[in-house]
Design an enzyme around this catalytic site. Structure first.
Site, PDB file in Angstrom:
ATOM      1  N   LYS A 196       0.874  -1.052   0.167  1.00 61.98           N
ATOM      2  CA  LYS A 196       0.047  -0.073  -0.032  1.00 61.98           C
ATOM      3  C   LYS A 196       0.805   1.273  -0.123  1.00 61.98           C
ATOM      4  O   LYS A 196       2.005   1.174   0.586  1.00 61.98           O
ATOM      5  CB  LYS A 196      -1.009  -0.130   1.244  1.00 61.98           C
ATOM      6  CG  LYS A 196      -2.072   1.092   1.452  1.00 61.98           C
ATOM      7  CD  LYS A 196      -2.739   0.988   2.741  1.00 61.98           C
ATOM      8  CE  LYS A 196      -3.794   1.900   2.698  1.00 61.98           C
ATOM      9  NZ  LYS A 196      -4.874   1.938   3.588  1.00 61.98           N
ATOM     10  N   SER A 243     -10.107  -0.596   7.206  1.00 59.04           N
ATOM     11  CA  SER A 243      -9.321  -0.244   5.962  1.00 59.04           C
ATOM     12  C   SER A 243      -8.627  -1.397   5.081  1.00 59.04           C
ATOM     13  O   SER A 243      -8.311  -1.457   4.078  1.00 59.04           O
ATOM     14  CB  SER A 243      -8.346   0.780   5.927  1.00 59.04           C
ATOM     15  OG  SER A 243      -8.961   2.049   6.272  1.00 59.04           O
ATOM     16  N   SER A 259      -9.498   2.018   2.989  1.00 63.42           N
ATOM     17  CA  SER A 259      -8.763   2.699   2.035  1.00 63.42           C
ATOM     18  C   SER A 259      -7.673   2.018   1.286  1.00 63.42           C
ATOM     19  O   SER A 259      -7.036   2.281   0.420  1.00 63.42           O
ATOM     20  CB  SER A 259      -7.910   3.779   2.957  1.00 63.42           C
ATOM     21  OG  SER A 259      -7.155   2.992   3.772  1.00 63.42           O
TER      22      SER A 259
END
Length: 484
Positions: free
Chosen positions: A82, A181, A157
């Site tokens: 990420k 997330s 996210s």
């Protein structure tokens, strides 16, 4: 081994194939890079792909595997990271314009742990800007699409990481979880996602959003992969003051198909108003399957659920406004041009560099921390946070784990959520309490709705009880696979 066959393997299966000489780390990386070239134009999972660097690294790792230097279950396996975790020499943007040119001089501890184990970083995945959002639509680099249905969001996210796993553009990925997330995009994309107990994985090198809530965790194809990745990245780190020293990080030992006598509680509050009927049915069917295999399942009342969202957004926004103060155009990242003086440069840099959702949360956080409102909002939220933790403590006195949905619905259509931020916030109802209480939680696929969109089952454990969660999730996964 054929490249399309390779992509279907789990991370652990790929490692086994590499060690048995059926394929190599280089072939695996080539297969992934070809898949990214073919598919990522449609899905937009990645912000940055390392390409030639990743292939060179894979060749180095292959030599070490052949020399017997790397023997772990992730050696040679390509991984996506990420884009809010620092990677030395590789662009780290947090999917924000304000960090569009930021190349860190060091790597996050979790990334280093994977590299020490022989995993090879492919690139950095798209995300909601600074991890603020639930759909990956707030990214400055365009929306990510759900590989299960490109008209729908992948969640957020960590949407880019979950979508990359679902689209077979990596074998596993790292995400971060501040209020769901990892678990929510795992649910929307039909993969496994785990948020470990707070402090289990070092946050060193993770760009902070809500420091008391953030935790790095794996997104994988299977529960077995999830356990192997968590075992690799869990470590005590002196560079992170919230890092916990644990002796029980042999998570792969919990891969046992057995839930006999396991006490599982389902909060009635999680099955009420707002929950889609198809999601409810799938979650209860999963509970019945565990019951049929020997678990003791019962419903109970978990108090304070309605207060979780306002508490979370008060605390997270307050911490975000403090953490994002450092992005001012002086030290690194984007700097506005043509500013007459220092104050104007600050204002223009932050106005131009941050997106609307990040600005909204910074303003909310600054408001709740301001003089006259600090006691009324922030301190009250901290007190409610302690009460939520106490409610879970009471529940875990009776149950080994708590079972429920991950999200009230399956993945919404693109463009629907951002029009109504409050509705987007309400979608976090089942995930955020886990972060407020510092607990571990896992999302496992448990079917699909009538449109074919994946549904996730959430299992929540007491602090440091990841092994019970992994055992329960593994048992469910195996029983569901066998159809009994």
């Amino acid at each position: 081994m054929d490249k399309s066959e390779l992509l279907h393997l789990s991370a652990v299966e790929l490692n086994r194939a590499i060690r048995e000489g059926k394929t190599t780390a280089v072939e695996a990386m080539e297969a992934v890079l070809e898949q990214i070239e073919k598919k990522d134009g449609q899905y937009n999972c990645y912000v940055t792909v390392a390409g030639d660097t990743a292939l060179a690294k894979a060749a180095e790792v292959q030599k070490k595997i052949e020399a017997g230097e790397l023997t772990g279950p992730l050696a040679g396996v390509p991984v996506a990271v990420k884009d809010n975790m620092c990677t030395e020499g590789l662009l780290t943007t947090c999917s924000s314009k304000i960090l569009e040119n930021f190349v860190p001089a060091f790597s996050a501890e979790a990334v280093l742990q994977l590299e020490r184990a022989g995993a090879v970083v492919i690139g950095k995945t798209n995300m909601d800007e600074f991890a603020m959002g639930s759909t990956t639509e707030t990214s400055a680099y365009g929306v990510t699409r759900n590989p299960r249905n490109p008209e729908h969001v992948p969640g957020g996210s960590s949407g880019g990481s979950a979508a990359a796993v679902a689209a077979e553009e990596c074998f596993f990925a790292l995400g971060s979880d501040t209020g769901g997330s990892i678990r929510q995009p795992a649910s929307y994309c039909g993969v496994v996602g785990m948020k470990p107990t707070y402090g289990t994985v070092s946050r060193y090198g993770l760009v902070a959003y809500g420091s008391s809530l953030d935790q790095i965790g794996p997104l994988t194809k299977t529960v077995e992969d999830c356990a192997a990745v968590l075992e690799t990245i869990a470590s005590h780190d002196k560079k992170d003051s919230t890092s916990v020293e644990r002796a029980d990080t042999d998570f792969t030992s919990a891969l046992v198909k057995d839930v006999k006598g396991m006490r599982i509680g389902i909060p009635r509050d999680y099955l009420g108003e707002g929950l889609d009927s198809e999601v409810r049915d799938a979650v209860l069917a999963a509970a019945e399957l565990l019951q049929a295999n020997g678990a003791v399942v019962e419903e109970f009342d978990l108090s304070l659920v309605e207060y979780a969202i306002p508490t979370y957004y008060t605390i997270a926004a307050a911490e975000a406004s403090s953490n994002l103060e450092r992005f001012d155009g002086i030290k690194y990242g984007y700097r506005a041009k043509d500013a007459a003086g220092l104050h104007q440069m600050y204002k223009r840099t932050r106005s131009q560099g941050f997106g609307p959702e990040v600005k909204r949360r910074i303003m909310l956080g600054s408001f709740v921390l301001s003089s006259g409102y600090y006691d009324a909002y922030y301190l009250k939220a901290l007190r409610v946070k302690a009460m939520i933790k106490k409610a879970f403590d009471d529940a875990f006195a009776k149950y080994d784990c708590i079972l429920g949905p991950v999200a009230p619905t399956t993945a919404p259509e693109l463009g629907r959520s951002l029009a109504d931020p409050i509705k987007m916030y309400l979608g976090d109802i089942y995930t955020i309490s886990v972060n407020l209480a510092g607990l571990p939680g896992i999302s496992v696929p448990c079917g699909a709705d009538s449109r074919g969109l994946p549904i996730g089952l959430q299992l929540i454990g007491d602090c440091f009880n990841e092994k019970k969660l992994i055992q329960t999730a593994y048992t469910y996964e195996q029983c569901a696979k066998e159809g009994n």
